[in-house]
Scaffold this active site. Structure first.
Site, mmCIF file in Angstrom:
data_model
loop_
_atom_site.group_PDB
_atom_site.id
_atom_site.type_symbol
_atom_site.label_atom_id
_atom_site.label_comp_id
_atom_site.label_asym_id
_atom_site.label_seq_id
_atom_site.Cartn_x
_atom_site.Cartn_y
_atom_site.Cartn_z
ATOM 1 N N ARG A 241 -7.421 -3.375 9.705
ATOM 2 C CA ARG A 241 -6.461 -4.276 10.368
ATOM 3 C C ARG A 241 -7.048 -4.890 11.650
ATOM 4 O O ARG A 241 -6.662 -5.988 12.043
ATOM 5 C CB ARG A 241 -5.141 -3.555 10.638
ATOM 6 N N GLY B 23 -5.258 7.648 5.558
ATOM 7 C CA GLY B 23 -4.361 8.638 6.146
ATOM 8 C C GLY B 23 -3.126 8.856 5.297
ATOM 9 O O GLY B 23 -2.651 9.983 5.133
ATOM 10 N N LYS C 268 0.842 -1.208 0.000
ATOM 11 C CA LYS C 268 0.000 0.000 0.000
ATOM 12 C C LYS C 268 0.873 1.253 0.000
ATOM 13 O O LYS C 268 0.630 2.192 -0.759
ATOM 14 C CB LYS C 268 -0.915 -0.051 1.231
ATOM 15 N N SER C 269 1.889 1.282 0.832
ATOM 16 C CA SER C 269 2.749 2.473 0.913
ATOM 17 C C SER C 269 3.411 2.758 -0.428
ATOM 18 O O SER C 269 3.460 3.904 -0.887
ATOM 19 C CB SER C 269 3.846 2.249 1.966
ATOM 20 N N LYS D 11 -4.376 5.745 14.588
ATOM 21 C CA LYS D 11 -4.483 5.056 13.291
ATOM 22 C C LYS D 11 -5.945 5.084 12.832
ATOM 23 O O LYS D 11 -6.718 5.908 13.296
ATOM 24 C CB LYS D 11 -3.938 3.634 13.423
ATOM 25 N N ARG E 296 -6.236 1.935 17.930
ATOM 26 C CA ARG E 296 -5.972 0.487 17.840
ATOM 27 C C ARG E 296 -5.635 -0.140 19.188
ATOM 28 O O ARG E 296 -5.867 -1.327 19.377
ATOM 29 C CB ARG E 296 -4.840 0.204 16.846
ATOM 30 N N ARG F 204 2.830 5.961 -3.284
ATOM 31 C CA ARG F 204 3.989 6.763 -3.711
ATOM 32 C C ARG F 204 4.208 6.660 -5.220
ATOM 33 O O ARG F 204 4.600 7.634 -5.866
ATOM 34 C CB ARG F 204 5.240 6.312 -2.944
ATOM 35 N N SER G 83 7.053 9.269 11.903
ATOM 36 C CA SER G 83 5.993 9.098 10.910
ATOM 37 C C SER G 83 6.532 9.246 9.503
ATOM 38 O O SER G 83 7.012 10.315 9.113
ATOM 39 C CB SER G 83 4.884 10.134 11.140
ATOM 40 N N ASP H 120 2.033 -1.145 11.863
ATOM 41 C CA ASP H 120 0.691 -1.609 11.479
ATOM 42 C C ASP H 120 0.445 -3.065 11.888
ATOM 43 O O ASP H 120 -0.660 -3.580 11.690
ATOM 44 C CB ASP H 120 0.504 -1.473 9.964
HETATM 45 C C1 S3P Z 1 2.573 4.732 6.168
HETATM 46 C C2 S3P Z 1 3.112 5.113 7.360
HETATM 47 C C3 S3P Z 1 2.596 4.696 8.674
HETATM 48 C C4 S3P Z 1 1.641 3.498 8.548
HETATM 49 C C5 S3P Z 1 0.689 3.653 7.404
HETATM 50 C C6 S3P Z 1 1.449 3.783 6.102
HETATM 51 C C7 S3P Z 1 3.162 5.236 4.926
HETATM 52 O O1 S3P Z 1 1.889 5.774 9.240
HETATM 53 O O2 S3P Z 1 0.919 3.321 9.753
HETATM 54 O O3 S3P Z 1 -0.179 2.542 7.322
HETATM 55 O O4 S3P Z 1 2.874 4.687 3.834
HETATM 56 O O5 S3P Z 1 3.932 6.217 4.980
HETATM 57 P P1 S3P Z 1 2.669 6.944 10.055
HETATM 58 O O6 S3P Z 1 3.558 7.632 9.114
HETATM 59 O O7 S3P Z 1 1.597 7.851 10.582
HETATM 60 O O8 S3P Z 1 3.382 6.211 11.151
#
Ligand code: S3P
Length: 455
Positions: free
Chosen positions: A412, A111, A38-39, A365, A369, A43, A185, A338
């Site tokens: 999750r 988020g 997902k991350s 989150k 959580r 991007r 973060s 996560d």
């Molecule tokens: C993520 C960063 C994390 C993670 C989120 C994905 C990202 O959050 O919990 O699921 O892709 O940069 P934080 O940056 O708030 O820790």
């Protein structure tokens, strides 16, 4: 429309039945590849948007969170085509050339999507309204707004305490800054780096605890000049040269270790299991769960290790294991942030006490959580304590089950407790499986093929 009168979004989850009951299953067996990370998927789209020309992305996660980011990229001027499932092409507009969206950007439950896109927009002289669902509207945005305002963006409207919806005006001439992130973060770090792409000169981001570095790796792969040094014991200092010429790339998104965590833990706790998960991202800033489970006595074997697009990839084989309680240091939290809900499930089946330290970020989150996990453990007869930011689970090798778990719009939490029900004595029911679609749309289908008894 003033942001105060906007309604939160309701994303379409009509395809999925809400209640699901997980029953004790005979085994979790076979080979599988979980969806794309997902991350990295978020991007790939946003960096593709900031690159002139066509970037191809194979294996992108087609979950609701990523689809929301794709819609936002289109509003910013990108052309996005889907050739076949998971195979997309993004024609970007380039740094400095984003269009002003004609309506509010709705990020649903995501988020990551909203915070990264705020960083991108902050470096452009455009006005943008960012919004999301009821869960996203409760999450803190000040952590991103604060640094991008220092870089010249203006917050025109927001709801109390910097919550969504937010109306943002990006900077005409973004200012490079040196910024130390106040919380570990990757989203905050990435928002600053994305804004800094449009600023002249050097922007420096310091993090005391290193967080996932996919933004840095991908920007480098697209041709940006980015320096990364160690900073204090666990931190990093990242130096980005602004206004790079990004060149389109052919990307392949590895399988998401945060999604793999669910079948992985299921295979460890369900007797007779033997599972291979293919093509998993093995970035060391994402492997805290595997490290912890190995310390707990899990049988997890690396079958093959390779590299794709600057990221390490592995195939992993796991078998049912007798787990024992361990202590997880706070310094490991960013590399498995996560994964704590599903680690708490593994710890419930372990013999002895597992102490997970430094979990304050879990409270902000998709749900709180820490509270949601605690309620789920209590509902299923697992003994636990919360002491400050630490979660302590007292496992005794078996879980009674029989509980109904509230998922609080959190994918999750839903998947973690469905995994619990595969090995607990009585079934576990979750109230709402629909949010699973944000990150792992075919979770129940894939798990059923491996032997999970979901009804
Ligand atoms: C993520 C960063 C994390 C993670 C989120 C994905 C990202 O959050 O919990 O699921 O892709 O940069 P934080 O940056 O708030 O820790």
């Amino acid at each position: 429309m003033p942001v105060a009168s906007m309604k939160p979004s309701v994303t379409d989850k009509s395809q999925i039945s809400a209640h699901i009951v997980a029953h004790r299953s005979a085994s979790i067996k076979g080979r599988a590849r979980v969806p794309g990370d997902k991350s990295i998927s978020h991007r790939a789209l946003l960096i593709g948007l900031l690159t002139v020309g066509e970037t191809s992305i194979e294996g992108i996660l087609e979950g609701e969170d990523v689809l929301a980011t794709a819609r936002a990229c289109k509003q910013f001027g990108a052309a996005i085509a889907r050739n076949s499932p998971g195979s997309w092409r993004v024609s970007g507009v380039g740094i400095g050339s984003l269009l002003e969206p004609t309506s509010a950007l709705d990020f649903g439950n995501s988020g990551t999507g909203v915070r990264l896109a705020m960083g991108v927009a902050a470096g452009h002289p455009i006005e943008v309204v960012f919004d999301g669902d009821a869960s996203l509207r409760r999450r803190p945005m000040r952590r991103v707004l604060e640094p991008i305002m220092r870089m010249g963006a203006e917050v025109l409207e927001q709801i109390d305490g910097a919550r969504l919806p937010v109306r943002l005006k990006g900077a005409r001439d973004p200012i490079p800054i040196q910024y130390e992130t106040p919380v570990p973060s990757a989203q905050v770090k990435s928002a600053v780096l994305f804004c800094a792409l449009a600023a002249p000169g050097e922007t420096i981001v310091i993090e005391r605890e290193a967080t996932r570095d996919h933004t840095e790796r991908m920007l480098r792969a697209f041709g940006a000049t980015i320096g990364i040094e160690r900073y204090s014991e666990h931190g990093r200092r990242i130096v980005l040269q602004g206004r790079p010429e990004l060149a389109p790339q052919k990307l392949r998104v590895p399988a998401d270790p945060s999604s793999a965590a669910f079948p992985l833990v299921a295979a460890l706790v369900v007797p007779d299991s033997d599972l291979v998960l293919e093509g998993m991202l093995a970035n060391p800033l994402r492997t805290g769960l595997v490290e912890t489970l190995k310390e707990m006595g899990a049988s997890i074997e690396e079958l093959d290790r390779r590299e794709e697009n600057g990221e390490p990839i592995v195939d992993l084989r796991m078998r049912h294991s007798s787990l024992r309680g361990v202590e997880v240091p706070a310094s490991r939290a960013p590399s498995m942030i996560d994964e704590y809900p599903v680690l708490a499930v593994a710890a419930s089946f372990a013999a002895g006490t597992t102490i997970m330290r430094g979990l304050s970020e879990l409270r902000v989150k998709e749900s709180d959580r820490l509270a949601a996990v605690a309620a789920g453990l209590a509902a299923n007869g697992v003994a636990y304590e919360i002491a400050g930011d630490n979660l302590i689970v007292h496992g005794n090798g078996r879980v009674a089950g029989g509980g109904e778990v509230e998922t609080h719009m959190d994918h999750r939490i839903a998947m973690s407790f469905l995994v619990m029900g595969l090995a607990s004595e009585k079934p576990v029911m979750i109230d709402d499986a629909s949010f699973v679609a944000t990150s792992f749309p075919d979770f129940t289908g894939l798990m059923r093929k491996l032997g999970a008894d979901f009804r």
